[in-house]
Scaffold this motif. Structure first.
Motif, mmCIF file in Angstrom:
data_model
loop_
_atom_site.group_PDB
_atom_site.id
_atom_site.type_symbol
_atom_site.label_atom_id
_atom_site.label_comp_id
_atom_site.label_asym_id
_atom_site.label_seq_id
_atom_site.Cartn_x
_atom_site.Cartn_y
_atom_site.Cartn_z
ATOM 1 N N ILE A 9 0.872 -1.184 0.000
ATOM 2 C CA ILE A 9 0.000 0.000 0.000
ATOM 3 C C ILE A 9 0.906 1.231 0.000
ATOM 4 O O ILE A 9 1.684 1.421 0.929
ATOM 5 N N ALA A 10 0.806 2.059 -1.042
ATOM 6 C CA ALA A 10 1.827 3.088 -1.248
ATOM 7 C C ALA A 10 1.371 4.527 -1.006
ATOM 8 O O ALA A 10 2.209 5.400 -0.794
ATOM 9 N N THR A 11 0.079 4.798 -1.037
ATOM 10 C CA THR A 11 -0.370 6.189 -0.915
ATOM 11 C C THR A 11 -1.384 6.331 0.217
ATOM 12 O O THR A 11 -1.973 5.347 0.680
ATOM 13 N N SER A 15 -4.302 3.710 1.387
ATOM 14 C CA SER A 15 -4.412 3.362 2.799
ATOM 15 C C SER A 15 -5.823 3.629 3.315
ATOM 16 O O SER A 15 -6.429 2.778 3.974
ATOM 17 N N HIS A 16 -6.341 4.792 3.005
ATOM 18 C CA HIS A 16 -7.693 5.158 3.430
ATOM 19 C C HIS A 16 -8.718 4.144 2.932
ATOM 20 O O HIS A 16 -9.580 3.688 3.690
ATOM 21 N N ASN A 17 -8.622 3.771 1.668
ATOM 22 C CA ASN A 17 -9.586 2.841 1.076
ATOM 23 C C ASN A 17 -9.504 1.447 1.703
ATOM 24 O O ASN A 17 -10.527 0.830 1.991
ATOM 25 N N VAL A 18 -8.303 0.962 1.924
ATOM 26 C CA VAL A 18 -8.132 -0.363 2.515
ATOM 27 C C VAL A 18 -8.617 -0.370 3.967
ATOM 28 O O VAL A 18 -9.337 -1.280 4.388
ATOM 29 N N ARG A 40 5.721 -0.975 4.388
ATOM 30 C CA ARG A 40 4.329 -0.481 4.295
ATOM 31 C C ARG A 40 3.447 -1.229 5.296
ATOM 32 O O ARG A 40 2.444 -1.842 4.949
ATOM 33 N N VAL A 41 3.821 -1.156 6.569
ATOM 34 C CA VAL A 41 3.233 -1.977 7.616
ATOM 35 C C VAL A 41 1.768 -1.609 7.887
ATOM 36 O O VAL A 41 1.436 -0.462 8.157
#
Length: 69
Positions: A9-11, A15-18, A40-41
């Motif tokens: 997860i890079a952005t 992150s928000h969506n996941v 990307r923990v």
């Protein structure tokens, strides 16, 4: 249980969506993704499903995910 996972997860948007999807599908406590970390923990507090179930769920969202030991 606390779940700690290595992801790609890079952005902040990803992150928000996941995290939103995780909260909608599972009863979890605080969760976050450290996109500044090389792994990307993804960290989930009060994880009430197995780590393997969470790995499968994140992968179904289109991201790499593995348990970080």
């Amino acid at each position: 249980m606390i779940g700690i996972f290595k992801t790609n997860i890079a952005t902040h948007s990803e992150s928000h969506n996941v995290l939103k999807a995780i909260r909608q599908h599972f009863d979890v406590g605080h969760c976050n993704v450290d996109i500044e970390d090389c792994d990307r923990v993804l960290r989930i507090v009060d994880l009430k499903v197995t780590e393997d179930q969470m790995v499968d769920f994140v992968k179904a969202q289109g991201y790499q995910c593995e348990i970080l030991e």
